[in-house]
Design an enzyme around this catalytic site. Sequence first.
Site, PDB file in Angstrom:
ATOM      1  N   CYS A  59     -49.922 -13.111 -52.350  1.00 40.15           N
ATOM      2  CA  CYS A  59     -49.981 -12.171 -51.227  1.00 40.15           C
ATOM      3  C   CYS A  59     -51.356 -11.489 -51.163  1.00 40.15           C
ATOM      4  CB  CYS A  59     -48.818 -11.175 -51.332  1.00 40.15           C
ATOM      5  SG  CYS A  59     -48.524 -10.275 -49.815  1.00 40.15           S
ATOM      6  N   HIS A  92     -43.736 -14.415 -52.350  1.00 45.04           N
ATOM      7  CA  HIS A  92     -43.736 -13.740 -53.659  1.00 45.04           C
ATOM      8  C   HIS A  92     -42.802 -14.433 -54.656  1.00 45.04           C
ATOM      9  CE1 HIS A  92     -45.955  -9.962 -52.816  1.00 45.04           C
ATOM     10  NE2 HIS A  92     -45.554 -10.157 -51.571  1.00 45.04           N
ATOM     11  N   GLU A 117     -42.762 -14.075 -57.774  1.00 36.85           N
ATOM     12  CA  GLU A 117     -42.411 -13.144 -58.859  1.00 36.85           C
ATOM     13  C   GLU A 117     -41.244 -12.233 -58.464  1.00 36.85           C
ATOM     14  OE1 GLU A 117     -44.493 -12.502 -56.601  1.00 36.85           O
ATOM     15  OE2 GLU A 117     -44.881 -10.353 -56.381  1.00 36.85           O
TER      16      GLU A 117
END
Lengths: 85, 230
Positions: free
Chosen positions: B86, B203, B205
């Site tokens: 990002c 994302h 994560e």
Amino acid sequence: MSRFRVAVHIVPRKGILDPQGKAVSDALHSLGFDGVTDTRIGRHIVLHIAAPDAKAADAQVREMCGKLLANPVTEDFEIATVEAA
Amino acid sequence: MKFGIVTFPGSNCDYDSYHAVADVLGLPAVYLWHKSTDLEGVDVVVLPGGFSYGDYLRAGAIARFSPIMKEVAAHARAGGPVLGICNGFQIACEAGLLPGALLRNEKLQFVSDRVYMRVENADTMFTSRCETGDVLRIPVAHGDGRFTADEETLDRLEGEGRVIFRYVNADGVPDATSNPNGAMRDIAGIISAEGNVLGLMPHPERAMEELVGSADGRRIFESLLARVSA
């Protein structure tokens, strides 16, 4: 060293989609400004700098645009004014 | 395998990245402050999401000049893995680690959603635990995610197999609503010419546990692990 006020225009490069500019063009058309063929929305940056002369001030700001103020991938810049300050 | 997560002023996914690595995968992880010039011997650098320097000027434009970025660039030049997520993708582009730029979303709105992205090339250190064509469900949260580059660059990226993830629908096909930001050619993630720098807007994560809706992001981290352990 003299002091200068340098103004720079930075706009999305031709061919890069500028959705803000397009929305404003559409709004202007709806107001009857049919002559508007394109709108580009960017940034206007005013710098106060010390330089030996106006030419040097201009050159410094060009270098700044190349390195930081504008993104060479997507933006064009033009020095709008260089004035003694 | 040790992960270093860079914290810039305004980063806000550094904790998510730390959680993904340290808590979910149980691997060593350290935060690297942006003013540091020491990567502390990490194997993988994560440039996390957020709004470094308030996205002033352009997203990622100022973070690129943080002292740590010189070390990150040297790590990348030496072939070390860098994962830009990002805002980290935006920073990697501004720093010249990846080509192109991320511009304001086409619809001008911040997008916070879950998207599907298709693995376009499983033969990379970030995707070896996937198959080409796999569809991963991953969150996005960004205002400036429209990947943009000139046609020549886009053709080169495609030709060299460097478009790694593309926005698609649940069936794995791009359609009118699958691209959340207007990215050119539906590009969600790319790698560097040497293959060791990955930038992506979604994302992974934040998709490490079924508890939060998807664990598909683990496959990217597990791919990295497989490579370094091999």
